[in-house]
Design a protein around this motif. Structure first.
Motif, PDB file in Angstrom:
ATOM      1  N   ARG A 137      43.364  65.146 103.995  1.00  0.00           N
ATOM      2  CA  ARG A 137      43.258  65.241 102.537  1.00  0.00           C
ATOM      3  C   ARG A 137      41.795  65.102 102.134  1.00  0.00           C
ATOM      4  O   ARG A 137      40.957  64.661 102.922  1.00  0.00           O
ATOM      5  N   ASN A 138      41.524  65.476 100.906  1.00  0.00           N
ATOM      6  CA  ASN A 138      40.179  65.340 100.318  1.00  0.00           C
ATOM      7  C   ASN A 138      39.100  66.009 101.173  1.00  0.00           C
ATOM      8  O   ASN A 138      38.061  65.420 101.453  1.00  0.00           O
ATOM      9  N   ILE A 139      39.347  67.245 101.570  1.00  0.00           N
ATOM     10  CA  ILE A 139      38.388  67.981 102.399  1.00  0.00           C
ATOM     11  C   ILE A 139      37.282  68.527 101.505  1.00  0.00           C
ATOM     12  O   ILE A 139      37.541  69.198 100.504  1.00  0.00           O
ATOM     13  N   LYS A 140      36.040  68.232 101.867  1.00  0.00           N
ATOM     14  CA  LYS A 140      34.891  68.686 101.084  1.00  0.00           C
ATOM     15  C   LYS A 140      33.880  69.350 102.018  1.00  0.00           C
ATOM     16  O   LYS A 140      33.445  68.758 103.001  1.00  0.00           O
ATOM     17  N   TYR A 141      33.526  70.601 101.698  1.00  0.00           N
ATOM     18  CA  TYR A 141      32.543  71.361 102.467  1.00  0.00           C
ATOM     19  C   TYR A 141      31.196  71.288 101.757  1.00  0.00           C
ATOM     20  O   TYR A 141      31.106  71.529 100.554  1.00  0.00           O
ATOM     21  N   ASN A 142      30.140  70.987 102.499  1.00  0.00           N
ATOM     22  CA  ASN A 142      28.789  70.976 101.965  1.00  0.00           C
ATOM     23  C   ASN A 142      27.918  71.856 102.862  1.00  0.00           C
ATOM     24  O   ASN A 142      27.832  71.612 104.077  1.00  0.00           O
ATOM     25  N   VAL A 143      27.309  72.888 102.299  1.00  0.00           N
ATOM     26  CA  VAL A 143      26.477  73.797 103.093  1.00  0.00           C
ATOM     27  C   VAL A 143      25.152  73.124 103.411  1.00  0.00           C
ATOM     28  O   VAL A 143      24.408  72.726 102.513  1.00  0.00           O
ATOM     29  N   LEU A 144      24.850  73.000 104.712  1.00  0.00           N
ATOM     30  CA  LEU A 144      23.578  72.422 105.162  1.00  0.00           C
ATOM     31  C   LEU A 144      22.536  73.497 105.428  1.00  0.00           C
ATOM     32  O   LEU A 144      21.346  73.275 105.252  1.00  0.00           O
ATOM     33  N   SER A 145      22.996  74.652 105.878  1.00  0.00           N
ATOM     34  CA  SER A 145      22.098  75.754 106.186  1.00  0.00           C
ATOM     35  C   SER A 145      22.883  77.054 106.114  1.00  0.00           C
ATOM     36  O   SER A 145      24.050  77.102 106.494  1.00  0.00           O
ATOM     37  N   LYS A 146      22.213  78.100 105.649  1.00  0.00           N
ATOM     38  CA  LYS A 146      22.856  79.414 105.584  1.00  0.00           C
ATOM     39  C   LYS A 146      21.846  80.464 106.057  1.00  0.00           C
ATOM     40  O   LYS A 146      21.489  81.359 105.326  1.00  0.00           O
ATOM     41  N   GLU A 147      21.381  80.292 107.273  1.00  0.00           N
ATOM     42  CA  GLU A 147      20.428  81.239 107.847  1.00  0.00           C
ATOM     43  C   GLU A 147      21.194  82.327 108.597  1.00  0.00           C
ATOM     44  O   GLU A 147      21.850  83.134 107.999  1.00  0.00           O
ATOM     45  N   LEU A 182      26.006  76.482 108.464  1.00  0.00           N
ATOM     46  CA  LEU A 182      26.245  75.146 108.991  1.00  0.00           C
ATOM     47  C   LEU A 182      26.786  74.293 107.853  1.00  0.00           C
ATOM     48  O   LEU A 182      26.135  74.143 106.822  1.00  0.00           O
ATOM     49  N   TYR A 183      28.007  73.782 108.049  1.00  0.00           N
ATOM     50  CA  TYR A 183      28.665  72.940 107.051  1.00  0.00           C
ATOM     51  C   TYR A 183      28.691  71.492 107.501  1.00  0.00           C
ATOM     52  O   TYR A 183      28.818  71.206 108.696  1.00  0.00           O
ATOM     53  N   GLN A 184      28.620  70.592 106.542  1.00  0.00           N
ATOM     54  CA  GLN A 184      29.055  69.222 106.747  1.00  0.00           C
ATOM     55  C   GLN A 184      30.416  69.156 106.083  1.00  0.00           C
ATOM     56  O   GLN A 184      30.547  69.484 104.900  1.00  0.00           O
ATOM     57  N   ILE A 185      31.430  68.767 106.837  1.00  0.00           N
ATOM     58  CA  ILE A 185      32.780  68.694 106.300  1.00  0.00           C
ATOM     59  C   ILE A 185      33.205  67.221 106.284  1.00  0.00           C
ATOM     60  O   ILE A 185      33.288  66.579 107.333  1.00  0.00           O
ATOM     61  N   ASP A 186      33.447  66.714 105.095  1.00  0.00           N
ATOM     62  CA  ASP A 186      33.928  65.342 104.927  1.00  0.00           C
ATOM     63  C   ASP A 186      35.417  65.424 104.622  1.00  0.00           C
ATOM     64  O   ASP A 186      35.863  66.284 103.842  1.00  0.00           O
ATOM     65  N   LYS A 232      41.181  57.232 107.334  1.00  0.00           N
ATOM     66  CA  LYS A 232      39.758  56.959 107.511  1.00  0.00           C
ATOM     67  C   LYS A 232      38.972  58.172 107.033  1.00  0.00           C
ATOM     68  O   LYS A 232      39.346  59.311 107.309  1.00  0.00           O
ATOM     69  N   ARG A 233      37.871  57.937 106.341  1.00  0.00           N
ATOM     70  CA  ARG A 233      36.986  59.019 105.897  1.00  0.00           C
ATOM     71  C   ARG A 233      36.088  59.395 107.067  1.00  0.00           C
ATOM     72  O   ARG A 233      35.385  58.546 107.633  1.00  0.00           O
ATOM     73  N   LEU A 234      36.099  60.682 107.448  1.00  0.00           N
ATOM     74  CA  LEU A 234      35.301  61.179 108.567  1.00  0.00           C
ATOM     75  C   LEU A 234      34.369  62.274 108.082  1.00  0.00           C
ATOM     76  O   LEU A 234      34.604  62.891 107.035  1.00  0.00           O
ATOM     77  N   SER A 235      33.343  62.540 108.866  1.00  0.00           N
ATOM     78  CA  SER A 235      32.391  63.589 108.548  1.00  0.00           C
ATOM     79  C   SER A 235      32.007  64.306 109.839  1.00  0.00           C
ATOM     80  O   SER A 235      31.678  63.658 110.836  1.00  0.00           O
ATOM     81  N   ARG A 236      32.072  65.630 109.823  1.00  0.00           N
ATOM     82  CA  ARG A 236      31.697  66.442 110.983  1.00  0.00           C
ATOM     83  C   ARG A 236      30.849  67.611 110.512  1.00  0.00           C
ATOM     84  O   ARG A 236      30.998  68.094 109.397  1.00  0.00           O
ATOM     85  N   GLU A 237      29.987  68.088 111.403  1.00  0.00           N
ATOM     86  CA  GLU A 237      29.256  69.320 111.140  1.00  0.00           C
ATOM     87  C   GLU A 237      29.951  70.446 111.884  1.00  0.00           C
ATOM     88  O   GLU A 237      30.420  70.270 113.002  1.00  0.00           O
TER      89      GLU A 237
END
Length: 194
Positions: free
Chosen positions: A6-16, A20-24, A35-40
């Motif tokens: 639940r509560n999936i949030k995508y944050n763009v780190l790079s778009k070359e 590259l996303y950071q996904i929380d 548990k809140r996790l974060s992966r690239e």
């Protein structure tokens, strides 16, 4: 998985070259704790690869090209021996893609290929799914020198070698590309060649 995420949030780190996303996200473990996790996650689309083989000559066609990420990991020379492969264009059929890549990279005109494997090679970090094929070739199918496209900055050496030599190059760590190893071993297991 819907009840575990639940509560999936995508944050763009790079778009070359790719994205590259950071996904929380919140993940529910077996003990029912959230548990809140974060992966690239690196998203470059999906890809194809193919082992071209000639039963009569007991040969396979591979490619050799420079790979910067491999060089960055182990700075020897960065050259990689691989099956012919390529990135699938958006909404493109994987078989259509690999038939085009065969002509561009190794200079052979094939009309069909058999899909034998679908896999993720690094599912913990990369979204790319690989669609892996095999196809027979013969000398009459050679229509150009191959080598890749200048507009894609490709410089690909085409290697035609005995199947037995390709297999031995896995044992000597000269071939260390996962898709290539899988396809060579598929050919060995299914006795496509001797």
């Amino acid at each position: 998985m819907e009840d575990k995420l639940r509560n999936i949030k995508y944050n763009v780190l790079s778009k070359e070259w790719a994205t590259l996303y950071q996904i929380d996200y919140d993940y529910k473990f077996e003990n029912n704790n959230w548990k809140r996790l974060s992966r690239e996650s690196y998203d470059r689309g999906n890809g194809t690869g193919i082992l071209l083989y000639n039963k009569e000559k007991q040969m396979v066609i591979l490619t050799k090209q420079f790979r910067m990420p491999a060089y960055a990991n182990t700075p020897k020379d960065g050259m990689s021996i691989e099956v012919c492969a390529g990135a699938i264009d958006k909404n493109e059929n994987p078989e259509v893609c690999i038939i085009r890549e065969v002509e561009e990279e190794v200079g052979y005109k094939i009309t069909s290929a058999k899909k034998v494997i679908e896999c993720y090679t690094s599912p913990g970090a990369v979204t790319e799914k690989m669609y892996l094929f095999v196809a027979e070739y013969n000398d009459a199918m050679k229509i150009n020198a191959g080598g890749g496209l200048d507009i894609e900055d490709e410089e690909i050496e085409v290697l035609e070698m005995p199947f037995s030599q390709a297999l031995s190059m896995i044992e000597t760590f000269e071939i260390i590309d996962a898709k290539t190893i899988m396809l060579l071993q598929y050919a060995q297991i299914h006795k496509l060649l001797e």
